[in-house]
Enzyme design. Structure first.
Site, short mmCIF file in Angstrom:
data_model
loop_
_atom_site.label_atom_id
_atom_site.label_comp_id
_atom_site.label_asym_id
_atom_site.label_seq_id
_atom_site.Cartn_x
_atom_site.Cartn_y
_atom_site.Cartn_z
CD GLU A 117 -1.04 -0.47 3.75
OE1 GLU A 117 -1.15 0.46 4.68
OE2 GLU A 117 -1.64 -1.59 3.55
CE LYS A 119 5.94 5.72 6.46
NZ LYS A 119 5.63 7.12 6.57
CG ASP A 121 4.20 13.13 4.09
OD1 ASP A 121 4.40 13.03 5.34
OD2 ASP A 121 4.77 14.01 3.46
CE LYS A 319 9.62 7.43 4.71
NZ LYS A 319 10.40 7.84 5.85
CB CYS A 413 30.01 34.29 23.17
SG CYS A 413 27.92 33.96 23.09
CB CYS A 416 27.55 36.96 26.52
SG CYS A 416 28.79 35.44 26.49
CB CYS A 431 29.30 30.54 24.75
SG CYS A 431 29.22 31.96 26.19
CB CYS A 437 25.96 33.55 27.64
SG CYS A 437 25.36 33.41 25.99
#
Length: 701
Positions: A117, A119, A121, A319, A413, A416, A431, A437
């Site tokens: 069958e 599939k 979506d 798939k 970063c 900050c 960071c 931050c």
């Protein structure tokens, strides 16, 4: 308004209902309308008037119930009568052949018959009919519990509200299928949304899922949804064959729309041929499909094949390949996450792929950038399949433009200005600013307040961003100080007395939690909800967790001094302390130790406890803790208990239950269709018990 309808009125209402449903099927299912829109509207209006004058005539399966009910404030939960399982995927003919070979060997059959069958979506839906009348509709959810969307499901024109034929009053039939939006109707819907100044949907799948989950079912009623039935769940007092092809024929007779492209095929050769034909037909179909599904047609063979984990062994989804397109990598931004990870995000010249217009894609980290050898200005290949986040596969051509620029991870970063470092073998740059931050603080607060953590309703991303910007929140502990700003919060744009009081009440309610939730909420790197559960079960108290974390570096040093080989060291570490937990390996243990060694984290924890966060203290086991330190894994279906029931019995006796089999496990409790976990236990020499044997240990006999 009359109190009781006359016989003539009742007969006319029944005749109108039958006629309207027949016209619905002709229009929405067969695409062959038999009357004009004006004639249909006149019939519908007459039925509406009859039901308004005689409320006793309004039945739950009346066509008038498809126009939508008053808006709902939230979705409740519905437990499916029979679990909705996931499907294993394969992506090429070799994998499909191995699936078929494995089944043939296990069943001792030369050639298997499959039900093939498309599939769909769309969005999976489970319908429950009692006495032949639709009682409830639920989304798939986690496979066991889904969201109740019954009023919305009633609005889907081709979905039967009453099944054809006779059914016992207490009979139960669950019908599974997919809610989709045909491409042609999707395009008309989007055109209407654009004309009215609203944002269009990205693709038919999003349109179907979004329409099904509307809080106002009147909106759902306006959306051109369709339901395709593909299977049966629980059935009580309903005689239906176990052969899938015959089940689908029966569903068609009951009034459901079933895909006209379903076939019975022989062996893997038949599956491959079907897949190739559907791949060729795919562009011509009015419904989105993303592959093909192959299920053993014979019920006895399916029962013998059984299940593994949350998927049946007797079915597989083949798939279609992920779609790829070419576009330009225009620039790169850097996003900072909760743990300080600095992630490069590709800014693309917008391009349509997999039904969605893509303008961003993750580049993951510096190592991935180097491996794919991409630069700003390159033509790159973009891949997207289903809900997968778009990814850059690589450069589209061997030669690149002369003006491309290398992608460099920033030294500071972008949020900050703190230093960005890579520590040891970690591929991710981070960071070093911590909660100083703003980006890390925002993400940490979102995680802390999330449903799986402290579950603070009303403290979402919008509120957190605003409160951080206004310096109301600088750490999770500040959440429990927001009550001091009640009057100021009420005056903020978009707020009000009721919404602020609801938020403060939710914050107060969150103070009563569990140790596992609290540990998860702290946002310890690499510690998810399962690991947090393991820590709470093993150590029982926060102080015990702290002590184990702070002791871990010393434990590593002691073991390294006592054992000369890496294997001996690993074996020794896995026998005690943090590493003795099945869910915790070297990396996770190091992250836990680092977190509790940080003075700022200790301060935040102390402030949270001082704010009044509490959880139930561990109780002394009725069984005297005879299973303390003993770890189980439960796999397969048990004869009399559910897994949750047995786990509760084990926990009450002082033991714990892990999710994965490893050498740290003491016992594996094996039920029917145990699968790979039983095989893994045998390979490691772990003692296996049946349900009775496990209960004997629990009871101390």
């Amino acid at each position: 308004m009359a109190d009781q309808p006359s016989v003539a009125a009742a007969d006319r209402a029944a005749e109108l209902a039958r006629s309207i449903e027949a016209h619905n099927r002709a229009y929405y299912v067969d695409d062959e309308p038999t009357i004009s829109d004006a004639e249909y509207d006149a019939l519908f209006r007459e039925l509406v008037d009859l039901e308004a004058n005689y409320p006793a005539l309004k039945r739950v399966d009346s066509p008038t119930q498809r126009v939508g009910a008053p808006p709902s404030t939230a979705f409740s939960s519905i437990t499916h009568g029979q679990a909705m399982f996931s499907l294993a995927n394969c992506f090429n003919d070799d994998e499909l052949t191995r699936f078929d070979d494995s089944l043939r060997r296990e069943l001792g059959v030369e050639t298997l018959t499959y039900n093939a069958e498309p599939k769909f979506d769309g969005s999976a839906l489970n319908l429950r009919y009692v006495g032949g009348v639709l009682e409830s509709a639920a989304t798939r959810g986690d496979g066991t519990v889904g969201e109740a969307v019954t009023p919305n499901a009633r609005t889907i024109r081709n979905l039967p509200l009453r099944l054809a034929g006779e059914f016992a009053a207490d009979s139960v039939l669950e019908v599974r299928g997919e809610v989709v939006m045909p491409r042609s109707r999707f395009e008309r819907l989007n055109a209407g949304l654009v004309d009215s100044g609203n944002k269009p949907f990205a693709n038919p799948r999003n349109a179907a899922a979004g329409s099904l989950r509307q809080l106002d079912s009147a909106i759902t009623a306006e959306r051109p949804l369709m339901f395709y039935a593909y299977g049966i769940g629980q059935r009580i007092d309903v005689a239906i064959t176990d052969r899938i092809s015959e089940q689908l024929e029966r569903l068609d007779r009951l009034g459901f729309t079933v895909s006209p492209h379903i076939e019975r095929v022989q062996g893997v050769a038949g599956c491959i041929d079907y897949y190739q034909r559907m791949a060729e037909r795919r562009p011509e179909l009015d419904v989105e499909i993303d592959g093909c599904v192959f299920k053993l047609d014979d019920g006895a063979q399916r029962a013998e094949a059984g299940f593994v984990a949350r998927a049946p062994r007797w079915a597989i989804a083949r798939k279609f390949p992920a779609e790829e397109v070419v576009t330009t990598l225009a620039d790169v931004d850097f996003q900072v996450g909760r743990t300080g990870a600095v992630t490069p995000v590709a800014k693309l010249v917008p391009v349509a792929v997999g039904g969605v217009t893509v303008s961003n894609a993750s580049l993951h980290n510096a190592d991935e950038i180097a491996r794919k050898d991409v630069r700003i200005g390159d033509q790159v290949r973009i891949r997207r399949a289903g809900d997968v986040i778009p990814e850059i596969v690589g450069r589209a051509a061997a030669e690149r433009p002369a003006d491309t620029r290398a992608i460099e991870i920033p030294a500071a970063c972008p949020e900050c200005g703190s230093a960005v470092d890579r520590v040891g073998d970690d591929a991710i740059a981070r960071c070093t600013g911590g909660l100083v931050c703003p980006a890390q603080l925002r993400e940490a607060l979102k995680h802390f307040a999330s449903k799986s953590a402290m579950d603070i309703d009303g403290l979402g991303e919008r509120q957190i961003v605003a409160f951080v910007a206004d310096n109301l929140l600088a750490s999770p502990a500040d959440i429990y100080r927001l009550y001091q700003y009640r009057d100021a919060l009420i005056e903020r744009p978009g707020y009000g007395e009721k919404s602020v009081d609801n938020l403060l009440a939710a914050i107060e309610t969150s103070k009563n939690t569990t140790l596992a939730r609290f540990l998860y909420a702290l946002g310890i790197r690499e510690v998810g909800s399962v690991t947090a559960d393991s820590l709470a079960e093993r150590y029982k108290t926060l102080d015990a967790v702290r002590m184990a974390a702070l002791d871990y570096p010393d434990q590593v040093a002691r073991v390294s001094a006592e054992h000369s080989t890496k294997k001996a060291q690993e074996d020794a570490l896995s026998e005690t302390g943090l590493r003795a937990l099945p869910d915790i390996g070297p990396r996770v243990a190091e992250c836990i130790a680092e977190f509790f060694a940080e003075p700022q984290n200790q301060r935040v924890i102390d402030e949270l406890l001082a704010a009044g966060i509490v959880w139930p203290q561990p109780e002394v086991s009725v069984a005297g803790g005879e299973l303390a330190g003993v770890t189980f894994v439960i796999t397969g279906r048990l004869p009399t208990l559910t897994k949750d029931e047995l786990e509760a019995r084990i926990n009450a006796a002082g033991g714990r239950v892990a999710s994965n089999v490893s050498k740290k496990i003491d016992y594996v409790v094996v039920g029917e269709d145990a699968g790979s976990k039983q095989e893994r236990a045998a390979s490691l020499g772990i003692t296996q018990l049946n349900e009775a044997g496990a209960l004997a240990l629990v009871d101390g006999s």
